[in-house]
Design an enzyme around this catalytic site. Structure first.
Site, PDB file in Angstrom:
ATOM      1  N   LEU A 298     -15.270  -1.140  -4.754  1.00  0.00           N
ATOM      2  CA  LEU A 298     -14.017  -1.537  -5.973  1.00  0.00           C
ATOM      3  C   LEU A 298     -12.739  -1.539  -5.222  1.00  0.00           C
ATOM      4  CD1 LEU A 298     -15.069   1.422  -8.558  1.00  0.00           C
ATOM      5  CD2 LEU A 298     -15.710  -1.108  -8.390  1.00  0.00           C
TER       6      LEU A 298
ATOM      7  N   GLY B 255      -8.324   1.089   0.896  1.00  0.00           N
ATOM      8  CA  GLY B 255      -7.177   1.575   1.211  1.00  0.00           C
ATOM      9  C   GLY B 255      -6.940   2.337   2.425  1.00  0.00           C
ATOM     10  N   GLY B 256      -5.917   2.914   2.808  1.00  0.00           N
ATOM     11  CA  GLY B 256      -5.874   3.548   4.051  1.00  0.00           C
ATOM     12  C   GLY B 256      -6.547   4.659   3.923  1.00  0.00           C
ATOM     13  N   PHE B 257      -6.820   5.429   2.757  1.00  0.00           N
ATOM     14  CA  PHE B 257      -7.662   6.757   2.985  1.00  0.00           C
ATOM     15  C   PHE B 257      -9.135   6.376   3.149  1.00  0.00           C
ATOM     16  CE2 PHE B 257      -7.309   4.780  -1.322  1.00  0.00           C
ATOM     17  CZ  PHE B 257      -8.655   4.516  -1.650  1.00  0.00           C
ATOM     18  N   GLY B 258      -9.720   5.033   2.830  1.00  0.00           N
ATOM     19  CA  GLY B 258     -11.099   4.660   3.010  1.00  0.00           C
ATOM     20  C   GLY B 258     -11.313   3.684   1.940  1.00  0.00           C
TER      21      GLY B 258
ATOM     22  N   VAL C 204     -13.437   2.772  -2.044  1.00  0.00           N
ATOM     23  CA  VAL C 204     -14.011   3.362  -3.293  1.00  0.00           C
ATOM     24  C   VAL C 204     -15.228   2.334  -3.756  1.00  0.00           C
ATOM     25  CG1 VAL C 204     -13.353   3.741  -5.920  1.00  0.00           C
ATOM     26  CG2 VAL C 204     -11.831   3.749  -3.785  1.00  0.00           C
TER      27      VAL C 204
ATOM     28  N   ASP D 278       3.346  10.693  -4.020  1.00  0.00           N
ATOM     29  CA  ASP D 278       2.873   9.235  -3.798  1.00  0.00           C
ATOM     30  C   ASP D 278       2.760   8.639  -5.251  1.00  0.00           C
ATOM     31  OD1 ASP D 278       2.319   7.191  -2.076  1.00  0.00           O
ATOM     32  OD2 ASP D 278       0.300   7.627  -1.831  1.00  0.00           O
TER      33      ASP D 278
END
Length: 607
Positions: free
Chosen positions: A326, A329-332, A334, A446
């Site tokens: 989907l 991002g910087g986090f990983g 989805v 954030d």
């Protein structure tokens, strides 16, 4: 020697010591491990697995062509413990969103694969003569042939025989998971059957499982080969590189040369394992062991707070081996998935950061304490070694970022002023709840369009609490270890102490910047050729407020009031001094109240 190199050498030594065919070692394709009775489809590996279970790897996607079928299926997952495999139709046609899912081939099985009790059937009937008394099926929508009709039946038996009596040109039976079929009535009609087909179906395999087990216990490796006597294909157990009947003999004699190889290989393995153990112990003592221990300690102390815990294997099954991404991002990343009851979910896989698990703990600790219509719901999580996942409700309209482009030519969608206003009010209520309404005060740190998700009704949900800070209700000042947030939305005091102390007012600043961005994204009167393109937008809109509101709302009195509220509230929220900013409670009051008496803030705070 680096531990990674040792890991690569160990399987090679095993292969040399045991004498297995080099083409028959386990392989990988994407996230799938391919082992007996499956094998990667090639002429050199044809004796490595069951003849109907040869797999192809194309672009990290594993495909299978069943022996009795004329169609390709994608392998979503293989469960070697349960001896099951999950398949999904590889064609694009069944997954269109027109409501007319066109399948071309019936799925058939041979002796190696069998449907399970978790499967059910859906039958599609194509190009049927129109008949008002069609008794057992629903008409498909969006099919291209207007002179005839197409239908679908969810009955397990399919009534395929009767279908031809009604003049249907084709009837195709597709297996699906029964749990997905039961939940598909909650999905809009035009996507209903595409969604249940995406869930795939489960097959069981049991080719020579008893013989293979005996072979492996005796030190051999399972495979297949052609019998030269009668031309058939049968099971074979490889021992020391040579095929035997069903298992390796316990008293077989080893040649002097083979014993020498075994001795050298065994000694080398002992040395390598010892070196690897030392390197592994040193490496883990610095990294993952401490991080995982910290997270597990947190989970034990808060056992009644956090939601359901899932294994990584369960997460893979929910997402069909991460088949549908989907976002990134910087986090990983989805991925879209489904729970066993058909409930649609979004699975956020976190990257392997070296942060002592702070982002993971922040998310669990904060969202687990919340329950609000404008805050995302955390359904579960996964923590298994370096694998970390957070499981949320699926939001079909994505994030507010889709609607926050400065230039419509960049691909952004446009929402009306009323809907944008409703979204702004919903986000304000969610932030007010985080700052005051829940048991532990939460500052998000954030707030930005990317972290505002929109459900099917465009109701906003605040998400991504990886940078959040939990505080006692009596606290007004927050201590943080460094600047956090996204450039453009970060409050001045977060990155410089000269602007004051960090508090919940830092979220207010980010909210104000986001609301002003929503205003600028909606207006098509602002172009690169206007004066605003060379001036800080909040400053420009401050100086041209009245003319902007009138032109943006096309001289509609009610819409003008909505636009003015969003602008004035946004300008108040981005005051440089946090003391001059309103609380989120005051922001909600300003948005829901009248514009009468809603004054502009002092101009000096803009820069």
């Amino acid at each position: 020697m680096p531990p990674l190199l040792l890991l690569l050498l160990v399987p090679l030594l095993f292969a040399a010591a045991n004498g297995y065919p080099s083409t028959c070692v386990s392989a990988t394709c994407g996230d799938l491990t391919i082992a007996y009775p499956f094998w990667l489809n090639s002429s050199s590996a044809s004796s490595c697995g069951y003849r109907g279970l040869g797999l192809a790897c194309e672009g990290n996607t594993t495909l299978i062509l069943p022996a009795q079928s004329h169609h390709r299926y994608r392998v979503a997952d293989i469960d070697y413990d349960m001896r099951s495999v999950f398949l999904v139709d590889d064609a694009e046609a069944p997954f269109n969103t027109t409501g007319c899912q066109h399948l071309h081939f019936n799925f058939t099985t041979d002796g190696g694969l069998q449907l399970t009790q978790s499967d059910s059937n859906i039958t599609f009937f194509y190009n049927c003569k129109k008949n008002a008394s069609w008794p057992f099926a629903e008409e498909l929508i969006g099919c291209p042939d207007y002179n005839k009709s197409s239908y679908v039946s969810t009955a397990d038996d399919g009534y395929t025989g009767e279908a031809y009596e009604y003049g249907c040109e084709a009837a195709v039976v597709a297996p699906v998971l029964d749990s997905h079929k039961k939940g598909m009535m909650d999905v809009p009609r035009e996507r209903r059957y595409a969604e249940v087909l995406k869930g795939g179906f489960e097959l069981r395999y049991s080719p020579h499982s008893v013989q293979c087990g005996a072979c492996e216990r005796s030190g051999g490796w399972c495979g297949y080969r052609q019998n030269l006597a009668h031309g058939g294909v049968g099971f074979v157990c490889y021992c020391d590189g040579e095929p035997t009947a069903d298992q390796c003999g316990s008293g077989r004699q080893y040649s002097k040369k083979r014993m020498t190889i075994y001795t050298i290989a065994g000694s080398s393995m002992c040395l390598l394992f010892f070196a690897f153990w030392l390197g592994y112990k040193k490496y883990k003592s610095k990294g993952k062991s401490k991080e995982t221990a910290r997270i597990e300690s947190f989970l034990q102390k808060n056992g009644t707070v956090h939601p359901k815990r899932y294994t990584y294997a369960q997460v893979k099954r929910m997402t069909r081996s991460f088949a549908e991404k989907l976002g990134q991002g910087g986090f990983g990343a989805v991925y879209r998935g489904d729970l066993s009851d058909g409930h649609q979910i979004a699975v956020k896989m976190l990257k392997d950061f070296k942060t002592d698990g702070e982002d993971f703990i922040n998310e669990l600790a904060s969202i687990s304490r919340t329950s609000h219509v404008n805050v995302v719901t955390l359904l579960g999580f996964c923590l298994e070694g370096s694998k970390r996942a957070l499981i949320y409700d699926y939001m079909p309209n994505g994030s507010l970022e889709r609607y926050a482009f400065k230039d419509g030519s960049q691909g952004g969608n446009t929402l009306g002023w009323e809907k944008l206003f409703e979204i702004a009010v919903g986000i304000a209520r969610g932030l007010e709840y985080l700052h005051r309404g829940c048991n532990t005060r939460i500052v998000h740190f954030d707030i930005k369009p990317h972290n505002i998700l929109l459900d099917q009704n465009f109701c906003p949900k605040i998400s991504d609490f990886g940078l959040a800070k939990l505080c006692l209700n009596k606290e007004s000042v927050i201590s943080i270890g460094g600047a956090r947030g996204t450039i453009g939305y970060i409050a001045p005091e977060v990155y410089s102490k000269q602007f004051g102390a960090v508090s919940s007012k830092s979220d207010v600043y980010s909210y104000g910047m986001m609301v002003l961005e929503m205003v600028g994204a909606r207006d098509k009167n602002i172009s690169p050729n206007t004066e605003s393109s060379s001036q800080y937008f909040p400053q420009w809109i401050y100086e041209h407020l009245d003319e902007y509101c009138i032109s943006a709302s096309e001289i509609n009195g009610e819409i003008t009031e909505v636009v003015r509220k969003m602008i004035v509230v946004g300008l108040w929220c981005i005051q440089l001094s946090s003391a001059d900013r309103p609380t989120m409670t005051k922001v909600v009051e300003m948005l829901e109240g009248s514009t009468t008496g809603l004054e502009l803030p002092p101009k000096v705070l803009l820069s």
